[in-house]
Design an enzyme around this catalytic site. Structure first.
Site, mmCIF file in Angstrom:
data_model
loop_
_atom_site.group_PDB
_atom_site.id
_atom_site.type_symbol
_atom_site.label_atom_id
_atom_site.label_comp_id
_atom_site.label_asym_id
_atom_site.label_seq_id
_atom_site.Cartn_x
_atom_site.Cartn_y
_atom_site.Cartn_z
ATOM 1 N N ASP A 94 -23.771 -6.155 12.897
ATOM 2 C CA ASP A 94 -23.648 -6.330 14.351
ATOM 3 C C ASP A 94 -24.505 -5.316 15.107
ATOM 4 O O ASP A 94 -24.494 -4.117 14.805
ATOM 5 C CB ASP A 94 -22.191 -6.173 14.786
ATOM 6 C CG ASP A 94 -21.300 -7.280 14.228
ATOM 7 O OD1 ASP A 94 -21.830 -8.357 13.906
ATOM 8 O OD2 ASP A 94 -20.085 -7.058 14.111
ATOM 9 N N ASP A 111 -26.593 -2.454 8.451
ATOM 10 C CA ASP A 111 -25.406 -2.821 9.200
ATOM 11 C C ASP A 111 -25.686 -4.235 9.706
ATOM 12 O O ASP A 111 -26.806 -4.744 9.571
ATOM 13 C CB ASP A 111 -25.207 -1.834 10.359
ATOM 14 C CG ASP A 111 -24.120 -2.277 11.322
ATOM 15 O OD1 ASP A 111 -23.028 -2.649 10.857
ATOM 16 O OD2 ASP A 111 -24.370 -2.284 12.541
#
Length: 243
Positions: free
Chosen positions: A10, A8
């Site tokens: 953020d 991922d």
């Protein structure tokens, strides 16, 4: 037999939300209430389109947006982890699946000099139009009821694995899935017993995985290893690659 690392972005690769970090490029570093209140659950991409339109209305140039985005901090140990991956591309593939956008992620990785670690970024397409306004579109269409309308990370991962298998005969001996948020839960359902899901300690994904285990509603085959810094992920990765 290579190893795949899926990140991922953020609050995983970087230690903040890239979509909200961009607000720092505005003169008063804030959005009007009417804009912030326009967000509807599951419609983040459409909301960010309005945010970037507002930023364009304030005559903020693409160069100014970029200079701000390049200041977002990386999570502790992540640049070292990405550097290690870039130095071992013969044995490690790496992809990013994110609800951010192509421009932000490319700028941030390039500024840190770690773009060579990432083979592909799956995120919402973005571009600047003739006025210098940034436009953001949905990554894809899907029918998963658990995910935001613009992105199902499980579907992205499943398609990527199938394409690698079909095009190059690649079968990964181990997949590491590294994330933090609620939208990182769905892709863990397609991981195997030889794979590892790595939730960030204290964040939503770790809490959801605990509930999943307690309720035993869905069978999670992958091993779970929580992390708080990139160095912990690097240790797991090195151990797996050398096994």
């Amino acid at each position: 037999m290579k190893t795949l690392v899926v990140f991922d972005f953020d609050y995983t690769v970087v230690n903040d939300n890239s979509d909200t970090w961009v607000i720092r490029c505005l003169p008063d570093q804030s959005l009007p209430d009417s804009l912030t209140q326009s967000y509807q659950k599951g419609q983040w991409t459409a909301y960010m389109g309005r945010v970037m339109s507002y930023i364009g209305d304030q005559a903020v140039s693409p160069a100014s947006v970029r200079s701000v985005m390049e200041t977002i901090p990386f999570t502790d140990g992540m640049t070292e982890l990405l550097t290690f991956i870039s130095e071992h591309k013969s044995t490690i593939d790496c992809i990013v699946i994110s609800d951010s956008n192509t421009i932000f992620i490319d700028w941030i990785l390039q500024a840190a000099g770690v773009q060579a670690a990432v083979d592909h970024v799956f995120t919402n397409p973005a571009r600047f139009d003739e006025r210098g306004y940034m436009e953001v579109q949905r990554h894809h269409l899907h029918d998963c009821t658990r995910c935001p309308v613009n992105l199902c990370k499980r579907k992205v991962l499943e398609v990527y694995l199938a394409e690698r298998r079909a095009e190059r005969g690649v079968e990964y001996r181990c997949t590491f899935y590294v994330g933090d948020g609620g939208n990182d839960l769905c892709p863990t359902s397609c991981l195997r017993g030889s794979d590892v899901v790595m939730p960030r300690k204290g964040f939503t994904l770790e809490k959801l995985l605990v509930k999943l285990k307690d309720n035993d509603l869905v069978s999670l085959k992958a091993r779970v290893v929580a992390w708080s810094s990139g160095s912990e992920i690097l240790h797991e990765l090195k151990t797996s690659v050398s096994a």
